[in-house]
Design a protein around this motif. Structure first.
Motif, PDB file in Angstrom:
ATOM      1  N   VAL A 466      30.995  22.607 -16.591  1.00 56.66           N
ATOM      2  CA  VAL A 466      31.752  23.624 -17.309  1.00 56.66           C
ATOM      3  C   VAL A 466      33.211  23.483 -16.883  1.00 56.66           C
ATOM      4  CG1 VAL A 466      32.075  26.082 -17.725  1.00 56.66           C
ATOM      5  CG2 VAL A 466      29.767  25.182 -17.380  1.00 56.66           C
ATOM      6  N   LEU A 467      34.098  23.440 -17.868  1.00 61.22           N
ATOM      7  CA  LEU A 467      35.530  23.307 -17.600  1.00 61.22           C
ATOM      8  C   LEU A 467      36.197  24.671 -17.782  1.00 61.22           C
ATOM      9  CD1 LEU A 467      37.999  21.452 -17.032  1.00 61.22           C
ATOM     10  CD2 LEU A 467      38.174  21.141 -19.520  1.00 61.22           C
ATOM     11  N   VAL A 468      36.859  25.159 -16.738  1.00 63.03           N
ATOM     12  CA  VAL A 468      37.552  26.446 -16.763  1.00 63.03           C
ATOM     13  C   VAL A 468      39.056  26.174 -16.763  1.00 63.03           C
ATOM     14  CG1 VAL A 468      37.940  28.631 -15.557  1.00 63.03           C
ATOM     15  CG2 VAL A 468      35.668  27.561 -15.509  1.00 63.03           C
ATOM     16  N   VAL A 469      39.764  26.777 -17.716  1.00 65.83           N
ATOM     17  CA  VAL A 469      41.217  26.620 -17.792  1.00 65.83           C
ATOM     18  C   VAL A 469      41.830  28.016 -17.843  1.00 65.83           C
ATOM     19  CG1 VAL A 469      43.154  25.511 -18.958  1.00 65.83           C
ATOM     20  CG2 VAL A 469      40.854  24.504 -19.132  1.00 65.83           C
ATOM     21  N   LEU A 470      42.667  28.327 -16.846  1.00 66.80           N
ATOM     22  CA  LEU A 470      43.275  29.644 -16.710  1.00 66.80           C
ATOM     23  C   LEU A 470      44.778  29.536 -16.898  1.00 66.80           C
ATOM     24  CD1 LEU A 470      41.423  30.697 -13.433  1.00 66.80           C
ATOM     25  CD2 LEU A 470      40.688  31.135 -15.783  1.00 66.80           C
ATOM     26  N   ASN A 471      45.382  30.625 -17.370  1.00 66.13           N
ATOM     27  CA  ASN A 471      46.828  30.664 -17.568  1.00 66.13           C
ATOM     28  C   ASN A 471      47.395  31.857 -16.800  1.00 66.13           C
ATOM     29  OD1 ASN A 471      49.475  30.522 -18.395  1.00 66.13           O
ATOM     30  ND2 ASN A 471      49.059  30.843 -20.567  1.00 66.13           N
ATOM     31  N   THR A 472      48.112  31.588 -15.711  1.00 67.09           N
ATOM     32  CA  THR A 472      48.695  32.665 -14.917  1.00 67.09           C
ATOM     33  C   THR A 472      50.043  33.131 -15.463  1.00 67.09           C
ATOM     34  OG1 THR A 472      49.825  31.143 -13.400  1.00 67.09           O
ATOM     35  CG2 THR A 472      47.565  31.802 -12.838  1.00 67.09           C
ATOM     36  N   SER A 473      50.490  32.518 -16.555  1.00 64.18           N
ATOM     37  CA  SER A 473      51.735  32.918 -17.208  1.00 64.18           C
ATOM     38  C   SER A 473      51.434  33.888 -18.339  1.00 64.18           C
ATOM     39  CB  SER A 473      52.449  31.676 -17.763  1.00 64.18           C
ATOM     40  OG  SER A 473      53.468  32.039 -18.677  1.00 64.18           O
ATOM     41  N   GLY A 474      52.410  34.728 -18.641  1.00 62.36           N
ATOM     42  CA  GLY A 474      52.257  35.644 -19.768  1.00 62.36           C
ATOM     43  C   GLY A 474      52.533  34.987 -21.104  1.00 62.36           C
ATOM     44  N   GLU A 475      52.953  33.729 -21.102  1.00 63.51           N
ATOM     45  CA  GLU A 475      53.245  32.999 -22.331  1.00 63.51           C
ATOM     46  C   GLU A 475      52.156  31.968 -22.608  1.00 63.51           C
ATOM     47  OE1 GLU A 475      55.779  33.823 -24.203  1.00 63.51           O
ATOM     48  OE2 GLU A 475      56.414  35.343 -22.733  1.00 63.51           O
ATOM     49  N   PRO A 476      51.895  31.643 -23.889  1.00 60.75           N
ATOM     50  CA  PRO A 476      50.913  30.591 -24.192  1.00 60.75           C
ATOM     51  C   PRO A 476      51.347  29.269 -23.560  1.00 60.75           C
ATOM     52  CG  PRO A 476      51.519  31.817 -26.168  1.00 60.75           C
ATOM     53  CD  PRO A 476      52.478  32.243 -25.098  1.00 60.75           C
ATOM     54  N   ARG A 477      50.370  28.509 -23.080  1.00 62.63           N
ATOM     55  CA  ARG A 477      50.642  27.214 -22.481  1.00 62.63           C
ATOM     56  C   ARG A 477      49.631  26.191 -22.993  1.00 62.63           C
ATOM     57  NH1 ARG A 477      53.851  27.502 -17.712  1.00 62.63           N
ATOM     58  NH2 ARG A 477      55.371  29.156 -18.132  1.00 62.63           N
ATOM     59  N   LYS A 478      50.022  24.907 -22.925  1.00 59.06           N
ATOM     60  CA  LYS A 478      49.094  23.839 -23.261  1.00 59.06           C
ATOM     61  C   LYS A 478      49.339  22.680 -22.311  1.00 59.06           C
ATOM     62  CE  LYS A 478      51.909  21.406 -26.722  1.00 59.06           C
ATOM     63  NZ  LYS A 478      51.912  20.843 -28.088  1.00 59.06           N
ATOM     64  N   ALA A 479      48.300  21.886 -22.094  1.00 54.82           N
ATOM     65  CA  ALA A 479      48.407  20.700 -21.255  1.00 54.82           C
ATOM     66  C   ALA A 479      47.204  19.808 -21.521  1.00 54.82           C
ATOM     67  CB  ALA A 479      48.470  21.070 -19.787  1.00 54.82           C
TER      68      ALA A 479
END
Length: 522
Positions: A466-479
């Motif tokens: 299972v791949l978990v991707v979290l965003n600690t920023s309040g803005e949308p992000r991609k990578a």
């Protein structure tokens, strides 16, 4: 019928079987903990207060029947393990019960032994287990020193012990170290042999007779209540040889009752990993992961790069050794530290931190009220300090008629329709559905080196990833996130948002304060 509360241990006969005790879980990593300060959580049938209930250092009336009455609330949330604060008899002013007077008697402010037995039984009926907080390092200020409380090299003369001390064998000065109060926490002899300020009297666990009695006390609580494990307070300050003996004998006794993996959880508020690793060698099963809590706080609050989260994992794993880190008890707040959410912070920070807690390796421990968005009245992120103490403002009343509250905790906070409750429930449902999120090895996949942003890791077994991707920023992000061997090149679906799909190894888009749980599923 449960065993009665003994006032003397000399003639106590402990059962070695003969009744059905609740078995241990197959794997403790499957459990989700919930830490309860009983006086502040809930009350039912009666409410006994002491002092002004609007003051943070008084008794507010939470009790054991109140916890029992809220078991279905916790089951709806998805909690499977209750960690109770101590229930032993304490002085009226000791609302948290970490200064016991009688080691085998339930405090009547909280209920009776029958109430505790009923709580454990009802939890077991709901698929939940119970950890009991066992204080064996010290008792309350039950005597005074004849010539002051300064630390000294030899046991001091003390006045007569308080009448409430029990069982009877503990009404003896020889059961206590009597070396004075800790004034220098960095002094190795003081840290191990001193009384906690201002006057919690340290039990002489280095003395064989005292050790015998404390082991008997621990066994009695198992036999009387059918609890599934102990939280052992203040491991750092206990005699190391006693810790090894206590854990060995308690676990062997519990196994004889059918509890093959009775859990011993140690409390050691360290900053570095090495003391934790050394502590594990004493025989306890697991420890609160304080070093990672402190390293991770800044990144989870958006004040440091997410590479700090990756480095923290690798640092801890190297220090703990083997697979011990995979059973560490992890938290984002508890009764000794600030609540995760600070005043003025967006609730999205709590949402992503909760996902980080529940999907990372180890046994997650939620703190009562966090699932309802309780906040700490501070903006500090550094370690707690005497100028801005975490308690008692992190110990609010959760019940509707509570008077010690903040804007975030006012009213009946057992709201199964709140946004934070619903989010936590959803995350726990996903964790329960996917074994890799409970037992899988954790592998870092991506971290933002420059500030808040994406942090990705996978949890994998031999057959599932299972791949978990979290965003600690309040803005949308991609990578572009490496997906791992089992997921690379496959079409992945976000369990939390099934409308979102992505090919493993391609760019992953995550909304502000968002979380994606990507799986290879139809």
């Amino acid at each position: 019928m449960p065993l009665r509360e003994p006032d003397r241990l000399a003639a106590l006969e402990l059962p070695d079987g003969g009744r059905a005790y609740h078995p241990s879980p197959v794997d403790w990593r499957d459990e989700v903990g919930y830490s309860i300060l009983v006086d502040r959580f809930a009350h039912d049938r009666f409410r006994r207060t002491h002092g002004d209930p609007a003051h943070g250092e008084t008794r507010h009336g939470g009790n054991l029947p109140g916890v029992t009455a809220r078991l279905d609330y916790l089951r709806t949330l998805g909690v499977t393990l209750l960690q109770l604060s101590p229930v032993t008899l304490a002085a009226p002013g000791c609302y948290h019960h970490y200064g016991p007077l009688h080691l085998t008697r339930v405090d009547p402010h909280l209920g009776t032994l029958d109430d505790l037995v009923e709580l454990v039984d009802q939890a077991h009926r709901r698929g939940q287990r119970v950890l009991l907080d066992l204080v064996v390092n010290h008792m309350d200020r039950i005597f005074e020193y004849a010539d002051g409380d300064h630390f000294r090299a030899e046991p001091a003369t003390v006045d007569e012990l308080a009448a409430e001390v029990g069982p009877a064998e503990f009404a003896d000065p020889r059961r206590f170290t009597r070396r004075g109060v800790i004034h220098d926490w960095k002094h190795p002899d003081q840290a191990v042999r001193g009384d906690f300020p201002p006057g919690l009297r340290r039990l002489a666990s280095e003395d064989p007779r005292t050790a015998d009695l404390l082991v008997t006390v621990a066994k009695w609580w198992i036999a009387a209540t059918d609890v599934d494990g102990f939280r052992i307070d203040a491991i750092r300050h206990l005699e190391p040889a006693f810790v090894t003996r206590l854990t060995t004998e308690v676990k062997a006794y519990a196994a004889g009752l059918g509890k093959a993996d009775f859990l011993i959880l140690g409390e050691y508020s360290a900053t570095d990993d090495q003391p934790i690793a050394d502590c594990l060698r004493l025989g306890i099963d697991t420890v609160y992961n304080y070093p990672e809590y402190r390293r991770q706080s800044w990144a989870l609050h958006g004040q440091a790069p997410t590479t700090d989260l990756e480095r923290s994992l690798l640092t801890a794993r190297a220090a703990w050794g083997g697979t011990a880190h995979d059973r560490s008890v992890r938290f984002i707040d508890n009764h000794d530290v600030y609540r995760f959410l600070r005043d003025g912070e967006p609730t999205g920070r709590l949402a992503v931190a909760t996902a980080f807690l529940l999907f990372s390796t180890g046994l997650p421990m939620l703190y009562y009220g966090t699932e309802q968005g309780f906040r700490q009245p501070t903006q500090r992120l550094e370690r707690e300090c005497s100028a801005d103490r975490a308690s008692p403002h992190n110990r609010e009343d959760m019940f509707a008629d509570g008077a010690f509250v903040s804007p975030s905790s006012t009213g009946d906070r057992f709201d199964t329709g709140s946004a934070t409750f619903d989010w936590t429930r959803r995350l726990l449902g996903v964790r329960a559905e996917w074994p890799a999120l409970r037992r899988g090895r954790q592998a870092p996949r991506y971290a933002d080196p420059d500030g808040p942003g994406l942090y990705a890791f996978s949890r994998h077994t031999d057959t599932q990833e299972v791949l978990v991707v979290l965003n600690t920023s309040g803005e949308p992000r991609k990578a572009t996130v490496p997906a791992g061997q089992l997921l690379d090149g496959r079409l992945l679906t976000d369990v939390l948002d099934p409308a979102y799909t992505v090919v493993g190894g391609a760019d992953v888009h995550v909304p502000g304060f968002g979380a994606r749980v990507l799986v290879d599923a139809p």
